[in-house]
Design a protein around this motif. Structure first.
Motif, PDB file in Angstrom:
ATOM      1  N   TRP A 177       0.857  -1.178   0.000  1.00  0.00           N
ATOM      2  CA  TRP A 177       0.000   0.000   0.000  1.00  0.00           C
ATOM      3  C   TRP A 177       0.894   1.228   0.000  1.00  0.00           C
ATOM      4  O   TRP A 177       1.666   1.447   0.940  1.00  0.00           O
ATOM      5  N   CYS A 178       0.794   1.994  -1.063  1.00  0.00           N
ATOM      6  CA  CYS A 178       1.556   3.227  -1.197  1.00  0.00           C
ATOM      7  C   CYS A 178       0.670   4.368  -0.718  1.00  0.00           C
ATOM      8  O   CYS A 178      -0.247   4.799  -1.428  1.00  0.00           O
ATOM      9  N   VAL A 179       0.898   4.830   0.503  1.00  0.00           N
ATOM     10  CA  VAL A 179       0.082   5.875   1.111  1.00  0.00           C
ATOM     11  C   VAL A 179       0.652   7.226   0.662  1.00  0.00           C
ATOM     12  O   VAL A 179       1.706   7.649   1.140  1.00  0.00           O
ATOM     13  N   GLN A 180      -0.057   7.887  -0.246  1.00  0.00           N
ATOM     14  CA  GLN A 180       0.471   9.118  -0.833  1.00  0.00           C
ATOM     15  C   GLN A 180       0.230  10.341   0.066  1.00  0.00           C
ATOM     16  O   GLN A 180      -0.338  11.345  -0.357  1.00  0.00           O
ATOM     17  N   ARG A 181       0.702  10.235   1.289  1.00  0.00           N
ATOM     18  CA  ARG A 181       0.653  11.343   2.233  1.00  0.00           C
ATOM     19  C   ARG A 181       1.606  11.000   3.378  1.00  0.00           C
ATOM     20  O   ARG A 181       1.981   9.829   3.557  1.00  0.00           O
ATOM     21  N   ALA A 182       1.987  12.012   4.169  1.00  0.00           N
ATOM     22  CA  ALA A 182       3.018  11.810   5.193  1.00  0.00           C
ATOM     23  C   ALA A 182       2.487  11.869   6.612  1.00  0.00           C
ATOM     24  O   ALA A 182       3.266  11.771   7.559  1.00  0.00           O
ATOM     25  N   ASP A 183       1.179  12.007   6.788  1.00  0.00           N
ATOM     26  CA  ASP A 183       0.631  12.248   8.128  1.00  0.00           C
ATOM     27  C   ASP A 183       0.009  11.019   8.764  1.00  0.00           C
ATOM     28  O   ASP A 183      -0.800  11.141   9.685  1.00  0.00           O
ATOM     29  N   CYS A 184       0.369   9.828   8.319  1.00  0.00           N
ATOM     30  CA  CYS A 184      -0.233   8.598   8.857  1.00  0.00           C
ATOM     31  C   CYS A 184       0.778   7.796   9.664  1.00  0.00           C
ATOM     32  O   CYS A 184       1.968   7.785   9.358  1.00  0.00           O
ATOM     33  N   GLU A 185       0.289   7.120  10.688  1.00  0.00           N
ATOM     34  CA  GLU A 185       1.136   6.303  11.551  1.00  0.00           C
ATOM     35  C   GLU A 185       0.803   4.823  11.462  1.00  0.00           C
ATOM     36  O   GLU A 185       1.521   3.990  12.019  1.00  0.00           O
ATOM     37  N   ALA A 186      -0.281   4.464  10.780  1.00  0.00           N
ATOM     38  CA  ALA A 186      -0.663   3.065  10.655  1.00  0.00           C
ATOM     39  C   ALA A 186      -1.622   2.922   9.472  1.00  0.00           C
ATOM     40  O   ALA A 186      -2.137   3.914   8.946  1.00  0.00           O
ATOM     41  N   PHE A 187      -1.830   1.670   9.076  1.00  0.00           N
ATOM     42  CA  PHE A 187      -2.719   1.367   7.946  1.00  0.00           C
ATOM     43  C   PHE A 187      -3.739   0.334   8.378  1.00  0.00           C
ATOM     44  O   PHE A 187      -3.434  -0.590   9.139  1.00  0.00           O
ATOM     45  N   THR A 188      -4.979   0.467   7.874  1.00  0.00           N
ATOM     46  CA  THR A 188      -6.008  -0.524   8.148  1.00  0.00           C
ATOM     47  C   THR A 188      -6.935  -0.645   6.946  1.00  0.00           C
ATOM     48  O   THR A 188      -6.817   0.107   5.972  1.00  0.00           O
ATOM     49  N   VAL A 189      -7.837  -1.591   7.014  1.00  0.00           N
ATOM     50  CA  VAL A 189      -8.803  -1.823   5.938  1.00  0.00           C
ATOM     51  C   VAL A 189     -10.116  -1.130   6.275  1.00  0.00           C
ATOM     52  O   VAL A 189     -10.587  -1.186   7.415  1.00  0.00           O
ATOM     53  N   ALA A 190     -10.705  -0.475   5.280  1.00  0.00           N
ATOM     54  CA  ALA A 190     -11.991   0.203   5.474  1.00  0.00           C
ATOM     55  C   ALA A 190     -13.113  -0.812   5.277  1.00  0.00           C
ATOM     56  O   ALA A 190     -13.776  -0.861   4.237  1.00  0.00           O
ATOM     57  N   ASP A 191     -13.339  -1.628   6.300  1.00  0.00           N
ATOM     58  CA  ASP A 191     -14.334  -2.705   6.190  1.00  0.00           C
ATOM     59  C   ASP A 191     -15.742  -2.184   5.975  1.00  0.00           C
ATOM     60  O   ASP A 191     -16.570  -2.851   5.349  1.00  0.00           O
TER      61      ASP A 191
END
Length: 234
Positions: A177-191
């Motif tokens: 997952w290429c998160v095109q922003r710098a303000d995130c600390e974790a990744f999850t699924v939008a269930d």
């Protein structure tokens, strides 16, 4: 990944017909730009947002502008879904993706499964073949938490199923997952947006598919892969 030409600042007037967007330039004129993003673009396509366009006139183009960046939540966000493959390819080649280090050959758009093409096939005589699927991510609804998808993605579900088959066949299968922003600390699924995708992803992970998420560093000059983010699937 550097932009081929300097970006032009503008203000979003509106996005419509999925792939079209109107922007007001600093001189007051309004131009129509190609919006290379088929998703919902929740939180990054509100009228009045600061945007940056790339002038892209050329043979066969109907529109002279492409929408590249937007400022949302106080940070730059890449909204062009064609960019993550370039960003990740550059990072892999430069050794910046530690889980994929050591592969000498990178092939793009290789057919696999029943009717899919994997973004990258990494090969090396000393390592198992590695099938890599890259997914663009920019949705943030909760502070510092990147989510995918921002719309129902049947294609994404199919990719998870086909990658799981690859993993069970003895090769490596990877989703980045290429998160095109710098303000995130974790990744999850939008269930709540696509429960079917969440189910397919968790099943694929259980069958051996590896998953990684990275945030990006963004400037008006270019975008580069940055920090690996923890993934929360539970």
């Amino acid at each position: 990944m550097r932009f081929p030409v300097p970006l032009t600042p503008a203000t979003l007037v509106g996005r419509y017909k999925r792939f079209l967007s109107d922007h007001r330039l600093e001189d007051g004129s309004v131009v129509t730009a190609h919006c290379a993003n088929p998703g919902a673009m929740t939180g990054i396509a509100d009228p009045g947002m600061a945007t940056w366009l790339r002038e892209a006139a050329g043979r066969g183009r109907k529109l002279a502008w492409s929408w590249e960046l937007v400022r949302a939540g106080g940070t730059l966000v890449g909204c062009h879904t064609g960019r993550p493959n370039e960003i990740v390819a550059e990072a892999i080649a430069g050794g910046a993706v530690a889980p994929l280090a050591g592969y000498r050959n990178i092939r793009r758009e290789v057919p696999y499964g029943e009717r899919s093409r994997v973004d990258f096939l990494l090969q090396d005589a000393a390592l198992p073949d590695c099938y890599v699927e890259v997914k663009n991510c920019h949705l943030v609804r909760r502070k510092r938490l990147a989510e995918f998808p921002d719309a129902v993605t049947r294609r994404g579900r199919r990719h998870m199923e086909e990658l799981a088959d690859v993993a069970e066949g003895g090769a490596r299968a990877v989703v980045i997952w290429c998160v095109q922003r710098a303000d995130c600390e974790a990744f999850t699924v939008a269930d709540d947006i696509d429960p079917g995708f969440g189910e397919a992803l968790r099943e694929a992970a259980g069958r051996g598919v590896e998953t990684f998420a990275y945030s990006c560093r963004l400037t008006l000059e270019g975008i580069a892969l940055d920090r690996q983010l923890p993934i929360r699937l539970a």
